[in-house]
Design a protein around this motif. Structure first.
Motif, mmCIF file in Angstrom:
data_model
loop_
_atom_site.group_PDB
_atom_site.id
_atom_site.type_symbol
_atom_site.label_atom_id
_atom_site.label_comp_id
_atom_site.label_asym_id
_atom_site.label_seq_id
_atom_site.Cartn_x
_atom_site.Cartn_y
_atom_site.Cartn_z
ATOM 1 N N ASP A 1 0.872 -1.196 -0.020
ATOM 2 C CA ASP A 1 0.030 -0.093 0.131
ATOM 3 C C ASP A 1 0.925 1.384 0.115
ATOM 4 O O ASP A 1 1.686 1.380 1.040
ATOM 5 N N LEU A 2 0.672 2.372 -0.893
ATOM 6 C CA LEU A 2 1.442 3.285 -0.942
ATOM 7 C C LEU A 2 0.921 4.495 -0.561
ATOM 8 O O LEU A 2 -0.392 4.737 -0.757
ATOM 9 N N PHE A 3 1.551 5.268 0.143
ATOM 10 C CA PHE A 3 1.030 6.485 0.746
ATOM 11 C C PHE A 3 0.605 7.626 -0.221
ATOM 12 O O PHE A 3 -0.338 8.189 -0.176
ATOM 13 N N CYS A 4 1.287 7.674 -1.210
ATOM 14 C CA CYS A 4 1.094 8.365 -2.388
ATOM 15 C C CYS A 4 1.602 7.975 -3.901
ATOM 16 O O CYS A 4 2.858 7.966 -4.084
ATOM 17 N N PRO A 5 0.680 7.116 -4.405
ATOM 18 C CA PRO A 5 1.063 6.315 -5.516
ATOM 19 C C PRO A 5 1.520 7.099 -6.786
ATOM 20 O O PRO A 5 2.283 6.849 -7.686
ATOM 21 N N ILE A 6 1.017 8.369 -6.905
ATOM 22 C CA ILE A 6 1.478 9.435 -7.999
ATOM 23 C C ILE A 6 2.075 10.466 -7.174
ATOM 24 O O ILE A 6 1.406 11.523 -6.720
ATOM 25 N N ALA A 7 3.325 10.620 -7.362
ATOM 26 C CA ALA A 7 4.187 11.703 -6.724
ATOM 27 C C ALA A 7 4.442 12.798 -7.596
ATOM 28 O O ALA A 7 4.412 14.157 -6.941
ATOM 29 N N GLY A 8 3.896 12.829 -8.756
ATOM 30 C CA GLY A 8 4.043 13.823 -9.603
ATOM 31 C C GLY A 8 3.739 13.591 -11.014
ATOM 32 O O GLY A 8 3.762 12.263 -11.518
ATOM 33 N N PHE A 9 3.421 14.586 -11.773
ATOM 34 C CA PHE A 9 2.742 14.432 -13.370
ATOM 35 C C PHE A 9 3.184 15.402 -14.148
ATOM 36 O O PHE A 9 3.186 16.631 -13.349
ATOM 37 N N GLN A 10 3.208 15.344 -15.393
ATOM 38 C CA GLN A 10 3.311 16.576 -16.329
ATOM 39 C C GLN A 10 2.177 16.109 -17.450
ATOM 40 O O GLN A 10 2.343 15.060 -17.984
ATOM 41 N N LYS A 11 1.575 17.088 -17.876
ATOM 42 C CA LYS A 11 0.647 16.914 -18.912
ATOM 43 C C LYS A 11 0.432 18.244 -19.493
ATOM 44 O O LYS A 11 -0.256 19.170 -18.891
ATOM 45 N N ASP A 12 0.776 18.239 -20.689
ATOM 46 C CA ASP A 12 0.635 19.783 -21.599
ATOM 47 C C ASP A 12 1.427 20.631 -20.682
ATOM 48 O O ASP A 12 2.502 20.497 -20.552
ATOM 49 N N SER A 13 0.751 21.715 -20.315
ATOM 50 C CA SER A 13 1.334 22.773 -19.588
ATOM 51 C C SER A 13 1.144 22.869 -18.228
ATOM 52 O O SER A 13 1.180 23.770 -17.329
ATOM 53 N N MET A 14 0.846 21.769 -17.564
ATOM 54 C CA MET A 14 0.472 21.391 -16.236
ATOM 55 C C MET A 14 1.616 20.392 -15.684
ATOM 56 O O MET A 14 1.863 19.545 -16.157
ATOM 57 N N LEU A 15 1.997 20.923 -14.490
ATOM 58 C CA LEU A 15 3.122 20.094 -13.732
ATOM 59 C C LEU A 15 2.617 19.967 -12.169
ATOM 60 O O LEU A 15 2.434 21.180 -11.661
ATOM 61 N N GLY A 16 2.469 18.981 -11.737
ATOM 62 C CA GLY A 16 1.904 18.550 -10.253
ATOM 63 C C GLY A 16 3.125 17.787 -9.727
ATOM 64 O O GLY A 16 3.454 16.778 -10.119
ATOM 65 N N ILE A 17 3.257 18.331 -8.638
ATOM 66 C CA ILE A 17 4.138 17.508 -7.508
ATOM 67 C C ILE A 17 3.630 17.541 -6.185
ATOM 68 O O ILE A 17 3.416 18.368 -5.571
ATOM 69 N N GLN A 18 3.467 16.418 -5.559
ATOM 70 C CA GLN A 18 2.904 16.125 -4.363
ATOM 71 C C GLN A 18 3.937 16.345 -3.217
ATOM 72 O O GLN A 18 3.418 16.670 -2.291
#
Length: 78
Positions: A1-18
């Protein structure tokens, strides 16, 4: 079980970092020790285990810089 399975992502002009890629090992250890009395035994075990995985701070930092540069260049050309 992962606490944060998606730590970051990039899609088009969006960057997300947990997480906090700006935190180095010393600071993370400081925070853990400062707050470990608020954690149960399982959380302490998982936290200590996670410290064995090397941080990817340089990779994440380079990814962020490249993303920002490419977005700035894209906006210059529009």
């Amino acid at each position: 079980d992962l606490f944060c399975p998606i730590a970051g992502f990039q899609k088009d002009s969006m960057l997300g970092i947990q997480g906090h890629p700006e935190f180095d090992t010393e600071y993370t250890d400081y925070l853990f020790n400062k707050h470990k009395e608020t954690l149960d035994e399982e959380a302490i075990r998982k936290s200590k285990e996670s410290f064995k995985t090397p941080a990817n701070s340089n990779f994440v930092g380079a990814w962020m810089i490249n993303f920002i540069k490419s977005e700035l260049n894209a906006n210059k050309n529009t």
